[in-house]
Design an enzyme around this catalytic site. Structure first.
Site, PDB file in Angstrom:
ATOM      1  CE  LYS A 181      -1.979   2.968   1.993  1.00  0.00           C
ATOM      2  NZ  LYS A 181      -1.835   4.404   1.653  1.00  0.00           N
ATOM      3  CD  GLU A 255      11.544   4.005   9.593  1.00  0.00           C
ATOM      4  OE1 GLU A 255      11.363   4.967  10.373  1.00  0.00           O
ATOM      5  OE2 GLU A 255      11.729   4.119   8.375  1.00  0.00           O
ATOM      6  CB  CYS A 289      12.434   8.473   9.068  1.00  0.00           C
ATOM      7  SG  CYS A 289      13.290   7.280   8.069  1.00  0.00           S
ATOM      8  CD  GLU A 390       9.364  12.808  11.846  1.00  0.00           C
ATOM      9  OE1 GLU A 390       8.163  12.536  11.897  1.00  0.00           O
ATOM     10  OE2 GLU A 390      10.225  12.004  11.419  1.00  0.00           O
TER      11      GLU A 390
HETATM   12  O1  TXE Z   1       2.106  10.055   7.378  1.00  0.00           O
HETATM   13  P1  TXE Z   1       1.208   8.788   7.646  1.00  0.00           P
HETATM   14  P2  TXE Z   1       1.722  11.462   6.775  1.00  0.00           P
HETATM   15  C1  TXE Z   1       5.984  11.793   9.555  1.00  0.00           C
HETATM   16  C2  TXE Z   1       6.408  13.221   9.227  1.00  0.00           C
HETATM   17  C3  TXE Z   1       5.204  13.753   8.536  1.00  0.00           C
HETATM   18  C4  TXE Z   1       4.100  13.088   9.305  1.00  0.00           C
HETATM   19  C5  TXE Z   1       2.776  12.989   8.612  1.00  0.00           C
HETATM   20  O2  TXE Z   1       6.622  13.931  10.425  1.00  0.00           O
HETATM   21  O3  TXE Z   1       5.116  15.150   8.647  1.00  0.00           O
HETATM   22  O4  TXE Z   1       4.587  11.793   9.549  1.00  0.00           O
HETATM   23  O5  TXE Z   1       2.912  12.361   7.351  1.00  0.00           O
HETATM   24  C6  TXE Z   1      -0.915   5.339   5.481  1.00  0.00           C
HETATM   25  N1  TXE Z   1      -3.824   2.883   8.906  1.00  0.00           N
HETATM   26  N2  TXE Z   1       6.449  10.822   8.577  1.00  0.00           N
HETATM   27  O6  TXE Z   1       0.431  11.965   7.327  1.00  0.00           O
HETATM   28  O7  TXE Z   1      -0.217   9.165   7.858  1.00  0.00           O
HETATM   29  C7  TXE Z   1      -0.758   6.446   4.463  1.00  0.00           C
HETATM   30  O8  TXE Z   1      -1.730   6.332   3.437  1.00  0.00           O
HETATM   31  C8  TXE Z   1      -2.850   2.419   8.101  1.00  0.00           C
HETATM   32  C9  TXE Z   1       7.631  10.085   8.934  1.00  0.00           C
HETATM   33  O9  TXE Z   1       1.805  11.382   5.315  1.00  0.00           O
HETATM   34  O10 TXE Z   1       1.875   8.027   8.719  1.00  0.00           O
HETATM   35  C10 TXE Z   1       0.675   6.218   4.004  1.00  0.00           C
HETATM   36  O11 TXE Z   1       0.720   5.129   3.078  1.00  0.00           O
HETATM   37  N3  TXE Z   1      -2.186   3.191   7.233  1.00  0.00           N
HETATM   38  C11 TXE Z   1       7.832   8.922   8.039  1.00  0.00           C
HETATM   39  C12 TXE Z   1       1.384   5.797   5.297  1.00  0.00           C
HETATM   40  O12 TXE Z   1       0.340   5.341   6.159  1.00  0.00           O
HETATM   41  C13 TXE Z   1      -2.486   4.502   7.191  1.00  0.00           C
HETATM   42  C14 TXE Z   1       7.462   9.060   6.614  1.00  0.00           C
HETATM   43  C15 TXE Z   1       2.148   6.915   6.003  1.00  0.00           C
HETATM   44  O13 TXE Z   1       1.288   7.994   6.250  1.00  0.00           O
HETATM   45  C16 TXE Z   1      -3.484   5.062   8.020  1.00  0.00           C
HETATM   46  C17 TXE Z   1       6.241   9.807   6.434  1.00  0.00           C
HETATM   47  C18 TXE Z   1      -4.170   4.180   8.905  1.00  0.00           C
HETATM   48  N4  TXE Z   1      -5.123   4.625   9.743  1.00  0.00           N
HETATM   49  C19 TXE Z   1       5.801  10.671   7.388  1.00  0.00           C
HETATM   50  N5  TXE Z   1      -3.549   6.386   7.770  1.00  0.00           N
HETATM   51  C20 TXE Z   1       9.156   8.211   8.156  1.00  0.00           C
HETATM   52  N6  TXE Z   1       9.319   7.428   9.229  1.00  0.00           N
HETATM   53  O14 TXE Z   1       9.996   8.318   7.270  1.00  0.00           O
HETATM   54  C21 TXE Z   1      -2.618   6.663   6.821  1.00  0.00           C
HETATM   55  N7  TXE Z   1      -1.989   5.520   6.457  1.00  0.00           N
END
Ligand code: TXE
Length: 499
Positions: A181, A255, A289, A390
């Site tokens: 996904k 992660e 990250c 972050e």
């Molecule tokens: O991340 P999400 P977002 C951090 C970074 C960023 C913040 C928000 O600080 O500003 O997160 O980013 C899926 N159940 N990182 O909102 O929501 C979503 O569709 C299962 C750090 O974009 O965590 C996507 O595929 N999955 C990070 C994935 O989760 C769900 C990288 C990540 O999205 C879901 C990205 C749910 N309920 C953001 N809701 C890193 N560790 O590198 C959303 N998703």
């Protein structure tokens, strides 16, 4: 927002076929550098996930994939590595456009992805357990290592092809079947990789993909037919995945966020360290990250060092992602840009001062996109939001320390524990600090520098489990103990007294 003539269609890949959603309207994705719609992504949910799970379940329970030899699996995984390498320019352009990252970095991501598929292909040959022969002559204990089953792989938007490649080939090498996904913001390279797996000749149903937003991710986390979810994303969403996975107690690898420190001691090679600090916070627009937004620098050299960091920051070129001269591109979307600039606005005061950058860039063609100037904020207090949260943008906070104890206390004084760097020429300092830092990765005299053999994951709120390396491969396996007695069992099972 305008729609480009050639917006791509991104579809689900279920049971070996590309298809649209049955019900939900697709999601438009605008390139963050131009605000033009570049892809139209199907919005999957429970219906598509349950069909993808059924296909992956059948491929695991009855199909050839988990029953193939490691060598056979290795050949197919290696073939995908070759195909990704062949299509590197296409894949890099897709990620650069949808993420807003500089094309040079996107090319580096794809080269990294090739390395991960090649490394995982080699791991398929290493799958092994252990044997115990030291419990008497009539007992043999076999510890069998088996694929865990069907896995759900939820990928974020910052490294679409690379993070997919930190998960999928490792799961496949272990003999699992998988449902990917990708983020709804950056799904195009994942679709291209699905096509490459088809071309490589993977059996039908072994790899599936459901595209869409959190609804699709949530359905994967809840699905009873999935045995493990490997998720990369925010800590907040990671907690939701944890709660949603309780139904069938699936195994999780999470992660999550990070907030790394670059700890610079006075005896470091300060030229290298300054370049490392500027790289560490601005790499991938700071949307990484293991980004290093916190500079902790020893008092004795701080003023000169910070001036050098600001000087090098000023040399960075912010620009269009597809321009090979660009060092820093556009942030992922307008809401995220607002979040990043709100930290800059809120950081001034309490003695802190923005000494470089600090603004949204709106000149000329940058005006249509989500561009923020690389920023340096000096004398940031450890209790401030800019230090604790972050930020996920090209924003460096600077905090000074007196000695090693204070440096370690500051570095560890946040909820995250994904990665940190230490810079010193003293092997004593490097090893002492590396051992005291609460993070899954420590870079020493380098930054964001990790070959695929090194396990990767977080302490504290940065997650559970490991990716990459032998440990990352083993996350996708289950152990089975086979306890064997040989010889006649007479008298062994004396449950009745006096029997
Ligand atoms: O991340 P999400 P977002 C951090 C970074 C960023 C913040 C928000 O600080 O500003 O997160 O980013 C899926 N159940 N990182 O909102 O929501 C979503 O569709 C299962 C750090 O974009 O965590 C996507 O595929 N999955 C990070 C994935 O989760 C769900 C990288 C990540 O999205 C879901 C990205 C749910 N309920 C953001 N809701 C890193 N560790 O590198 C959303 N998703």
């Amino acid at each position: 927002m305008t729609t480009a003539m050639s917006a791509r269609s991104v579809q689900h890949f279920i049971a070996g076929a590309f298809e649209d959603s049955a019900e939900s309207a697709p999601i438009d994705r605008s390139a963050p550098a131009t605000d033009e719609v570049v892809s139209v992504v199907q919005a999957g949910g429970p219906v598509e996930v349950s069909r993808a799970v059924a296909a992956a379940r059948a491929a695991f329970d009855d199909g050839p994939w988990p029953r193939m030899t490691g060598m056979e699996r290795s050949v197919l995984i290696g073939r995908v590595a070759d195909l990704i390498e062949r299509d590197a320019a296409t894949l890099a352009a897709l990620d650069a456009e949808e993420v807003g990252k500089p094309i040079r970095l996107a090319e580096g991501d794809i080269a990294g992805a090739v390395g991960l598929w090649r490394y995982a292909a080699s791991l398929a040959l290493t799958m092994s357990g252990s044997t115990y022969t030291n419990n008497g002559p009539d007992f043999t204990g076999l510890v069998l290592r088996e694929p865990i089953g069907v896995v759900g792989l939820i990928v974020p938007w910052n490294f679409p092809a690379l993070i997919l490649s930190q998960k999928l080939p490792f799961a496949l090498a272990a003999g699992c079947t998988a449902i990917v996904k990708p983020s709804e913001l950056t799904s195009s390279s994942a679709q291209h990789i699905m096509r490459l797996t088809e071309e490589a000749g993977f059996p039908r149903g072994v790899i599936g993909m459901v595209v869409g937003d959190g609804r699709a991710g949530q359905a994967i986390a809840e699905a009873d037919g999935i045995d493990l979810v490997s998720f990369t994303g925010s800590t907040a969403t990671g907690r939701r995945v944890l709660a949603a996975s309780a139904g069938n107690l699936k195994k999780l690898s999470l992660e999550l966020g990070g907030n790394a420190a670059n700890v610079v001691f006075a005896d470091a090679d300060l030229e290298d360290a300054a370049a490392g600090v500027v790289f560490g916070v601005n790499f991938n627009n700071g949307e990484c990250c293991v980004s290093q937004p916190r500079l902790l620098v020893e008092d004795a050299v701080a003023d000169d060092f910070v001036a050098e960091v600001a000087r090098q920051t000023a040399l960075l070129r912010v620009g269009q992602p597809m321009d090979p001269r660009t060092d820093v591109g556009a942030l992922i979307h307008a809401g995220h840009r607002e979040k990043v600039t709100s930290y800059i606005d809120g950081a001034s005061g309490d003695g802190a001062a923005v000494i470089f950058g600090g603004t949204r860039l709106t000149e000329g063609e940058l005006g249509r996109g989500q561009f923020v100037a690389p920023t340096v904020i000096d004398r940031v207090a450890a209790g401030s939001a800019a230090f604790q949260d972050e930020i996920f943008g090209p924003v460096l906070t600077v905090t000074r320390f007196h000695d090693q104890d204070e440096a370690v206390r500051l570095a560890n004084g946040v909820q995250y524990g994904l990665a940190n760097s230490v810079w010193s020429k003293s092997v004593d300092t490097v090893l002492q600090v590396a051992k005291r830092l609460q993070s899954g990765t420590v870079y020493a005299n380098t930054t964001i520098d990790a070959p695929p053999q090194m396990p990767f994951g977080g302490y504290k709120a940065s997650g559970v489990g490991r990716e990459m390396g032998q440990a990352g491969f083993e996350e996708f396996t289950e152990l089975k103990s086979v306890n064997i007695r040989t010889g006649k069992r007479a008298g062994t099972f004396a449950i009745r007294a006096g029997a």
